[in-house]
Structure formats: structure tokens, C-alpha cells
Write an enzyme that holds these catalytic residues in place. Structure first.
Site, PDB file in Angstrom:
ATOM      1  N   GLU A 308       8.167  26.242  57.099  1.00 56.37           N
ATOM      2  CA  GLU A 308       9.315  25.360  56.925  1.00 56.37           C
ATOM      3  C   GLU A 308       9.141  24.371  55.761  1.00 56.37           C
ATOM      4  O   GLU A 308       9.149  23.155  55.961  1.00 56.37           O
ATOM      5  CB  GLU A 308       9.574  24.571  58.216  1.00 56.37           C
ATOM      6  CG  GLU A 308       9.940  25.441  59.395  1.00 56.37           C
ATOM      7  CD  GLU A 308      10.129  24.645  60.677  1.00 56.37           C
ATOM      8  OE1 GLU A 308      10.787  25.148  61.579  1.00 56.37           O
ATOM      9  OE2 GLU A 308       9.596  23.512  60.769  1.00 56.37           O
ATOM     10  N   PRO A 309       9.000  24.852  54.545  1.00 59.12           N
ATOM     11  CA  PRO A 309       8.890  23.917  53.417  1.00 59.12           C
ATOM     12  C   PRO A 309      10.223  23.239  53.130  1.00 59.12           C
ATOM     13  O   PRO A 309      11.284  23.848  53.264  1.00 59.12           O
ATOM     14  CB  PRO A 309       8.475  24.836  52.250  1.00 59.12           C
ATOM     15  CG  PRO A 309       9.037  26.173  52.623  1.00 59.12           C
ATOM     16  CD  PRO A 309       8.965  26.255  54.122  1.00 59.12           C
ATOM     17  N   CYS A 380      18.581  -6.882  46.077  1.00 58.40           N
ATOM     18  CA  CYS A 380      18.084  -8.216  46.438  1.00 58.40           C
ATOM     19  C   CYS A 380      16.890  -8.144  47.380  1.00 58.40           C
ATOM     20  O   CYS A 380      16.929  -8.649  48.514  1.00 58.40           O
ATOM     21  CB  CYS A 380      19.210  -9.037  47.050  1.00 58.40           C
ATOM     22  SG  CYS A 380      20.522  -9.411  45.868  1.00 58.40           S
ATOM     23  N   GLU A 381      15.852  -7.501  46.943  1.00 57.72           N
ATOM     24  CA  GLU A 381      14.583  -7.414  47.664  1.00 57.72           C
ATOM     25  C   GLU A 381      13.459  -7.451  46.645  1.00 57.72           C
ATOM     26  O   GLU A 381      13.480  -6.694  45.669  1.00 57.72           O
ATOM     27  CB  GLU A 381      14.485  -6.110  48.466  1.00 57.72           C
ATOM     28  CG  GLU A 381      15.527  -5.933  49.545  1.00 57.72           C
ATOM     29  CD  GLU A 381      15.328  -6.841  50.737  1.00 57.72           C
ATOM     30  OE1 GLU A 381      14.209  -7.392  50.886  1.00 57.72           O
ATOM     31  OE2 GLU A 381      16.284  -7.020  51.514  1.00 57.72           O
TER      32      GLU A 381
END
Length: 456
Positions: A308-309, A380-381
Site C-alpha cells: 500500500e504505497p 500568524c504563527e
């Protein structure tokens, strides 16, 4: 128009990017020094569609799937199942159908997308540690969707819903193998305290319940997933060992046959020149070879092998374009390069310190900077930093291309700061086609409601 080979026209630092497989396979540099992907000028795309802009290279996606297929060539009964959570839209579903791959989904939204693309139900696998009744019912009604059972209570719910609908659910049991992958703890999923899967100690209990409800539950096999962004085969080979022993136990104690063996995905990709990745073909070949050796050594029939790539199929295919806005240098020498996107279109750096590599799409032949600059977002972080240390030399108005953004950028994006998500284009043989429209301000308001009492 013929363009010069990328490796020969780029600086030595940029050449390393190609050697580490960070750029799309079609990446080139034009005579004007512009980054080309799929024979399309990315600088022109930025002018036409604006920035930020997500780009996906079709040839890179197809090449990754082909590499995985080549690694499985000696194992006839195998299946590549793309992990939709990495990147999914209708066009991606149709591309996967064209490549004859299956699809692993983890939500009603991913299932709905697959259904709208008429994805064959027998090629869909439903995952998740807390599937709702609606999700399970949707899978059962759609047809031959395989359901990966995560826990004992979920098994009971699946059985009840199958009985109600008069169908037999096709299931795999996900076990916790007790393996720690070589990756960030947020994306480890195979360790003993993982929130995903059935502990090995409870496998017998699950089989007892299955035996009592075999009219509602059709057992297909076992599933395991050790984590994401792994650069080593050892965790996957260890998982094969665990599943071999589980298969032997089920045969000896319950005379139960494991017809399907799902080893999951999690193969890592290169984000920086320091990453030493495992080639997809080598990864899939090593796993399939181990399954043959372990099962034959224990006199067990070879099961259908499922891989499952997700990230390793689309990660390298993606590039995000930004336009440089303001720049500033602090007294301590810190140099900030601000772009018009950031954590809303790529939350991975602020979420788990993911690293990236950038280049100047409009100045690919520019010399490497001796001192690092920080490429920061507009949100705004303080933690909205896309790349802490980059050695490119951008100026206001330049186009920065951040590489290997095909996985988990679009799917984890948000409208933080009330910002519209960018468009996504599929590039192939000189064409650029919109596969996801960019959002507008009107889209941001589409689901807003105002009570009448506030309308004054």
C-alpha cells in the site's frame, strides 16, 4: 523545443537533488534558466494561475507505480493498493484505474470520491481505527469492498451491519506487530501501544468471534502497517516474520487459510540531499522475496501479496510554487524570506518538523548562497517556517519551488486565517490541466450561516 538536460545545466548543489530523487522525473531547465516540469514552464504557470500553486507530474506518478510493479514481477499474485490519504481527487482515481492499481481509503469522503470516479469496489480497501456505521454500510452496499478490521468491537459492528444488509463482509484483520519503524513517533503505527490494530495476544479472540459469525464475515487474511517515511527494509521484513507466524498459528489451531497478506505501505522518499532513500523496486522486491522464503519454509501456500504505497507514489511528483514577498534581516543575521503561502497549504513542517528543499524556479542557474536563509510563510504563527535553512538567493518577486510536496500537502491543507486553498495542476507532455480548482473567497463563505437575530 528541446531543453538541455537538467543535471548538466544546474549547479552542483542542484545536481544532488536529482541524484537524491527529489525533483520530478521530467524536471529540466530551459535556456532561460526556468524550471520545467512535464515540458511546462513553471514560471509561466505562476503567472497564469497565481501562487501558491500545487503541481503534480503525471510521469513521476506512473514511474513510481511501474517501479513497484517491477519489484513484484516475480510474485504473480500481487496487488499495488495506493494509499488515498497521501493525495486524492477524481483525476487521481481515474489515473489509478488507468494504471490498474487498487485504492485504500480511510473515510466516507475518500470512499465517495472513489465511487464518483466509478472505481471498482473489488479494488477498494477500507481502513480506519474508528469506522462509523455509515462508512461500513457504504462499503458493504457498494459491493466487494474489503474492510480491514481494526479492533474487536469493530468486528462486532461489521458483523451486525452485514447481517442487517444480508451480505457477507470481506475482511482482513489488522494486527499490531510490535515493531518500531525508523521514523517520527507521530507516524509510527506498528509499535505495541499503537492506536491501530489488534494486539497479537487478542488475535485468537478475534478468530473465535469470526468462526462464530462466518455467515456475516468472510475472512480473507491479515494486514499490518509499521509506519510512514521509513528508509529501511528491516521493519517490513520483520512484519513479514510476524505475519508468517500468525498465518502458521491460524492454520494449525483453526485450519484457517490466509489468502491475502497486506504488508501496508510507509516507504519513505527524499526531501533533502541528506536523505538516503530505498528505491521502490528494491523495497517491493525485498518484501515479496521474504514472503516467498518464509511461507515456503513453513509449508504455507503463497497468499495474494498486497502493498500500500502512498507517499512514495505521489510525493516526488509534487512541487509547490510560491512568490517571494518581503524579505528582512535581523540584527543577529537571521534572514527571512516570506512567501505567499505556508502552513495552510503545507502543515507538515509545523506539525512534525518535516524538512524540505527549495529552488528558484525563475533562476535555476543562480549560484548557491553561502549563508542560509529561512523561507517562512505568511500565517500568524511563529512556527510557520517552510524551510529553516535554505541556500538559495531569492529576491522579492522571485518564484520559489518547494520540492517533493505531492504527499500530505493538499490532503492536510486548511483554510487557516480564512485563506483559500490553491489550485492543483496535472502536468504531462507539455500540457497543464487543472485537476483541483483554486478556492475563492466566495467558497470560504459557502457554508456560513447567520441567525436572523444577528442580521441588523
Amino acid at each position: 523545443m528541446a531543453y538541455p538536460n537538467l543535471k548538466s545545466t544546474m549547479s552542483s548543489a542542484s545536481s544532488e537533488l536529482i541524484e537524491q530523487a527529489i525533483m520530478p522525473v521530467t524536471a529540466e531547465v530551459s535556456a532561460a534558466g526556468h524550471l520545467l516540469i512535464g515540458q511546462v514552464d513553471t514560471v509561466e504557470l505562476a503567472k497564469t494561475f497565481g501562487t501558491p500553486l500545487w503541481l503534480m507530474d503525471e510521469a513521476t506518478i506512473r514511474a513510481a507505480v511501474k517501479d513497484c510493479q517491477m519489484g513484484l514481477a516475480h510474485y504473480a499474485n500481487s496487488e499495488i493498493t495506493y494509499a488515498a490519504k497521501a493525495f486524492l481527487c477524481l483525476s487521481m482515481c481515474h489515473l489509478l484505474k488507468d494504471m490498474d492499481t487498487s485504492l485504500d481509503v480511510v473515510s466516507i469522503g475518500e470512499m465517495y470520491t472513489a465511487q464518483k470516479a466509478n472505481f471498482p469496489p473489488e479494488k477498494i480497501i477500507l481502513h480506519g481505527n474508528n469506522k462509523s456505521e455509515r462508512e461500513i454500510e457504504t462499503a458493504l452496499k457498494y459491493g466487494a469492498v474489503r474492510i480491514v478490521i481494526d479492533n474487536l468491537s469493530e468486528m462486532q459492528l461489521v458483523a451486525a451491519l452485514a447481517k442487517k444488509l444480508g451480505v457477507q463482509a470481506k475482511i482482513l484483520l489488522r494486527v499490531i506487530p510490535g515493531i518500531e519503524a525508523d521514523t517520527h513517533h507521530h507516524i509510527q503505527t506498528g509499535h505495541e501501544t499503537s492506536k491501530f490494530g489488534i494486539p497479537l495476544e487478542q488475535l485468537s479472540q478475534a478468530i473465535d468471534y469470526l468462526t462464530e459469525h462466518n455467515n456475516e464475515l468472510h475472512f480473507l487474511g491479515l494486514h499490518v502497517h509499521v509506519g510512514s517515511q521509513s528508509h529501511d527494509t528491516e521493519p517490513f521484513l520483520a512484519a513479514v516474520d510476524v505475519l508468517t507466524q500468525c498465518t502458521l498459528q491460524l492454520k494449525q489451531k483453526y485450519r484457517l487459510r490466509v489468502d491475502q497478506l497486506d504488508i501496508g505501505g510507509g516507504l519513505g522518499i527524499a526531501y533533502t540531499a541528506a536523505d538516503r532513500t530505498l528505491p521502490m523496486q528494491q523495497w517491493s522486491h525485498a518484501i515479496s522475496k521474504a514472503v516467498v522464503e518464509k511461507f515456503e519454509a513453513n509449508n504455507l501456500p503463497l497468499p495474494r501479496l498486497i502493498l500500500e504505497p502512498g507517499r512514495s507514489i505521489v510525493g516526488r511528483a509534487g512541487v509547490t510554487l510560491y512568490r517571494v514577498g518581503h524579505t528582512k534581516t535581523l540584527p543577529d543575521g537571521t534572514h527571512y524570506i516570506a512567501v505567499d503561502g505556508g502552513m495552510a497549504d503545507n502543515p507538515r513542517p509545523i506539525t512534525y518538523q518535516a524538512l524540505y528543499t527549495a529552488c528558484l524556479a525563475n533562476k535555476m542557474n543562480a549560484p548557491k548562497q553561502k549563508t542560509p536563509v529561512s523561507i517562512v510563510g505568511k500565517y500568524c504563527e511563529q512556527g510557520d517556517i517552510i524551510i529553516q535553512e535554505s541556500y538559495i538567493t531569492p529576491e522579492s518577486g522571485d518564484i520559489i519551488a518547494v520540492l517533493a510536496t505531492g504527499a500530505y500537502n493538499f490532503s492536510m491543507s486548511s483554510n487557516y486565517n480564512r485563506t483559500a486553498r490553491p489550485a492543483c495542476l496535472l502536468l504531462n507532455n507539455g500540457s497543464a490541466e487543472v485537476i483541483i480548482k483554486g478556492e475563492t473567497n466566495e467558497d470560504l463563505l459557502r457554508n456560513d450561516c447567520v441567525p436572523d437575530r444577528l442580521l441588523r
